[in-house]
Design an enzyme around this catalytic site. Structure first.
Site, short mmCIF file in Angstrom:
data_model
loop_
_atom_site.label_atom_id
_atom_site.label_comp_id
_atom_site.label_asym_id
_atom_site.label_seq_id
_atom_site.Cartn_x
_atom_site.Cartn_y
_atom_site.Cartn_z
N SER A 1 68.74 -35.75 37.35
CA SER A 1 69.91 -34.91 37.11
C SER A 1 69.94 -33.68 38.00
CB SER A 1 69.95 -34.48 35.64
OG SER A 1 68.71 -33.91 35.25
N HIS B 1 73.29 -40.91 38.81
CA HIS B 1 73.14 -40.02 37.66
C HIS B 1 74.13 -40.44 36.57
CE1 HIS B 1 73.58 -35.70 35.89
NE2 HIS B 1 72.73 -36.46 35.18
N GLU C 1 77.49 -40.19 38.62
CA GLU C 1 77.43 -39.31 39.78
C GLU C 1 76.55 -39.99 40.82
OE1 GLU C 1 77.19 -34.45 40.12
OE2 GLU C 1 75.77 -35.47 38.84
N ASN D 1 75.56 -30.80 36.91
CA ASN D 1 74.67 -29.78 36.34
C ASN D 1 74.76 -28.44 37.04
OD1 ASN D 1 73.45 -31.02 34.07
ND2 ASN D 1 72.36 -32.37 35.46
#
Length: 295
Positions: free
Chosen positions: A118, A139, A151, A189
């Site tokens: 992540s 991800h 992702e 993130n």
């Protein structure tokens, strides 16, 4: 590309295995112990039962999905003959580098190596292998069987061909892939964790309580879950790890983890997984209630 290996039978790993198996891929689920694998399979079975209860799948679909999964405790045996390996181990750079160095040795030359990290650099992970052009980030979002986003992160050397294959593969899973470049935190993130960290800072400075902060964000900003509850669901240790990666990568104080987060992780209050975080999950029913919101 119908033979997939997933390394790690935890929350993300079993979710990824579930998703591929449900879409008729042969899945090798790999972990270091039989107990971890049994727990992962039990979670998959339980999540399939929820889908049956909601009439999204049939009992036959469940049986077919579980039959697609074979478990391994030996990494070399588990990745043999697979077209794609997805690493979903704990979010620690040293562990991931160790795994990918082994994958470079054990996997066929044509096998694509993906990581569900992540936040950790795809380029750094790829550099430890003998095939950096075939290393990419996938991800997935938690819970994997439900959340649509993947992702897809290109490392510095990731080839266009591999990127196109993974983009199409994600679509074959009925997901929505979004290609991003390799910078700390990627997109998801890099935006999410500073918000969670700011919510923790808001609590730390006594501006408002846990319930009040989450309620403002849910009712005022139309978030399905407040940032503190979401942090509990992700795992406070994971949040801390991601913030540390971004803080180290950008050298910017805005990514520095709140002292309250650091102390909670040190004290073992990690959220749902430990039974207590910003909320109390000590009663099994409370944890199940939280989980059912997403299934």
């Amino acid at each position: 590309m119908k033979n997939i290996a997933v390394i790690g039978a935890g929350t993300m790993g079993n979710g990824i295995a579930h998703t591929f198996a449900q879409n008729n891929f042969k899945v090798h689920l790999i972990d270091i112990s039989d107990a971890a694998l049994e727990k992962g399979l039990a979670t998959i079975s339980k999540n399939l039962d929820r889908m049956i209860a909601k009439e999204k799948i049939s009992e036959k679909d469940k049986t077919n999905t579980l039959n697609q999964i074979t478990t391994f405790t030996n990494l070399q045996e588990g990745v043999k003959g697979t077209n794609l390996v997805i690493e979903a181990a704990t979010e620690h750079i040293d562990l991931k580098l160790k795994i990918f160095k082994q994958l470079g040795e054990y996997c066929d030359a044509a096998t694509i190596l993906a990581t569900n990290t992540s936040s950790i650099s795809i380029t750094k992970i790829a550099a430890i292998t003998n095939r950096p052009e075939k290393v990419i980030g996938m991800h997935f979002m938690n819970p994997v069987p439900i959340m649509k986003l993947v992702e897809v992160i290109r490392g510095y050397n990731t080839s266009n061909e591999v990127t196109e294959i993974i983009m199409q593969l994600s679509k074959d899973l009925n997901k929505v892939p979004v290609a991003v470049n390799d910078y700390p935190g990627f997109v998801a993130n890099r935006i999410l964790m500073p918000m969670i960290n700011e919510a923790i800072e808001t609590l730390f400075h006594g501006v408002a309580g846990v319930y009040e902060i989450d309620t403002v964000m849910k009712l005022g900003m139309a978030h399905p879950m407040g940032p503190l509850q979401l942090a509990d669901f992700i795992g406070l240790d994971v949040c801390l790890s991601i913030l540390n990666v971004m803080h180290d990568g950008f050298k910017n104080p805005k990514y520095a983890p709140c002292p309250l987060l650091v102390n909670m992780v040190t004290a073992g209050k990690l959220g749902v997984k430990s039974g207590e975080g910003f909320y109390d999950y000590s009663e099994v029913k409370k944890a199940e209630k939280i989980s059912k919101q997403f299934m």
